[in-house]
Design an enzyme around this catalytic site. Sequence first.
Site, PDB file in Angstrom:
ATOM      1  N   GLY A 118     -35.973  44.683   0.554  1.00  0.00           N
ATOM      2  CA  GLY A 118     -37.094  44.443  -0.365  1.00  0.00           C
ATOM      3  C   GLY A 118     -38.410  44.290   0.396  1.00  0.00           C
ATOM      4  N   HIS A 141     -24.709  30.155  -1.782  1.00  0.00           N
ATOM      5  CA  HIS A 141     -25.849  30.109  -0.857  1.00  0.00           C
ATOM      6  C   HIS A 141     -25.608  29.334   0.421  1.00  0.00           C
ATOM      7  CE1 HIS A 141     -27.756  31.697  -4.441  1.00  0.00           C
ATOM      8  NE2 HIS A 141     -28.704  32.143  -3.655  1.00  0.00           N
ATOM      9  N   ASP A 154     -27.114  40.079   4.967  1.00  0.00           N
ATOM     10  CA  ASP A 154     -26.298  41.168   4.403  1.00  0.00           C
ATOM     11  C   ASP A 154     -25.965  42.292   5.385  1.00  0.00           C
ATOM     12  OD1 ASP A 154     -26.204  39.920   1.983  1.00  0.00           O
ATOM     13  OD2 ASP A 154     -27.804  41.086   1.074  1.00  0.00           O
ATOM     14  N   GLY A 201     -35.637  41.838   4.700  1.00  0.00           N
ATOM     15  CA  GLY A 201     -34.617  42.856   4.432  1.00  0.00           C
ATOM     16  C   GLY A 201     -35.174  44.049   3.687  1.00  0.00           C
TER      17      GLY A 201
HETATM   18  O1  F6P Z   1     -30.216  37.628   1.186  1.00  0.00           O
HETATM   19  C1  F6P Z   1     -29.438  38.584   0.551  1.00  0.00           C
HETATM   20  C2  F6P Z   1     -28.585  37.924  -0.469  1.00  0.00           C
HETATM   21  O2  F6P Z   1     -27.906  36.963   0.237  1.00  0.00           O
HETATM   22  C3  F6P Z   1     -27.593  38.765  -1.264  1.00  0.00           C
HETATM   23  O3  F6P Z   1     -26.374  38.989  -0.653  1.00  0.00           O
HETATM   24  C4  F6P Z   1     -27.504  37.987  -2.544  1.00  0.00           C
HETATM   25  O4  F6P Z   1     -27.077  38.747  -3.605  1.00  0.00           O
HETATM   26  C5  F6P Z   1     -28.886  37.508  -2.728  1.00  0.00           C
HETATM   27  O5  F6P Z   1     -29.399  37.310  -1.435  1.00  0.00           O
HETATM   28  C6  F6P Z   1     -29.059  36.310  -3.590  1.00  0.00           C
HETATM   29  O6  F6P Z   1     -30.262  35.694  -3.293  1.00  0.00           O
HETATM   30  P1  F6P Z   1     -31.193  34.859  -4.259  1.00  0.00           P
HETATM   31  O7  F6P Z   1     -30.345  33.828  -4.901  1.00  0.00           O
HETATM   32  O8  F6P Z   1     -32.225  34.295  -3.349  1.00  0.00           O
HETATM   33  O9  F6P Z   1     -31.771  35.822  -5.242  1.00  0.00           O
END
Ligand code: F6P
Length: 339
Positions: free
Chosen positions: A120, A269, A144, A118
């Site tokens: 990042g 999650h 997302d 994504g």
């Molecule tokens: O992958 C994106 C996402 O699902 C965001 O919507 C969410 O805030 C984030 O990942 C949380 O991910 P992690 O717990 O891996 O930091």
Amino acid sequence: MIIPILYFCFDVKINSLKRIAVFTSGGDSPGMNACIRAVVRTAIYNQLEIFGIYRGYEGMIEGDIVQMNSKSVGNIIQRGGTFLKSTRNDEFRTKEGRQKAFDNLNKNRIEGVVAIGGDGTFTGANIFCKEFDIPFIGIPGTIDNDLMGTDFTIGYDTAINTVIQAVDKIRDTANSHNRLFVIEVMGKDAGFIALRSGIGTGAEAVLVPETPTYIDELIAKLEKGRRANKTSGIIIIAEGDDTGGAYEVAKKIKEKFNYYDIRVSILGHMQRGGSPTAIDRVLASQLGFEAVNALLNAHKNKMVGMVDKQVVFTPFEKAIKHHDQLNPQLLHLVEVLSI
Ligand code: F6P
């Protein structure tokens, strides 16, 4: 006269690429495995040697790079997660970390890289490609859906379906107990998951980071529903909404509107897991195929996406800087259908 010369240059590039690598990075999403499979098999089909980099940028820095064959990606198209693993890595943000990563790619004679992830992931790739001369092609893999240059990211469709299944179940309880549920879904900067799942579950309201939330308006709406004899309700809120999250919204509603018994549910999650839907498997397969062909055709430092069923390439800096605004017609649809 010019055309044959251009063609010649182009052909030289195609023939010079021999070894490429693929990795997944950032939050995992359903369909990443299907995408890795497509990258590996398209590479082999084109007589390239293909390497998997485990644990994203962390594995690139530590040299966790393994050659793949067709069998390495057998029986994974239906699996959630990513068998190459994924990390969010701080060392790659430093020049020293990126130098180590480049040294490892060089050591393995990798000439091109496919990055599945994504914003990042592509932010890192964008910096890396400017510092070192190695082509990267990005594939949008995140639940997302917050990238410019593709209608849908890999994993988004599965995530919405997961949310819809969960909310349907919660609605049974909401109905049985005359309760109002505030359900928080993922999306720290984007309301795409909230909006689509809100429409798909018939939510009373959808709260998203892209538009301000006014509690008084929300309460007025709930009051209208009460007068129309609604005995239960569902509010979907994206985690990045400006109210501070589902518990805060529930508290603020309770302070002024006492009609419903209110409960909060944070889906968390579980939205990132599970077997990918048909839409995600096909998208992942198409984009994996296109990414390898893009490297072969000397594209670099772009994300490949699908817009209006057409393959589109978007430079990393554009893909990460903006995401498409939420469709105002869909936001309006929530209002119209939740009367
Ligand atoms: O992958 C994106 C996402 O699902 C965001 O919507 C969410 O805030 C984030 O990942 C949380 O991910 P992690 O717990 O891996 O930091």
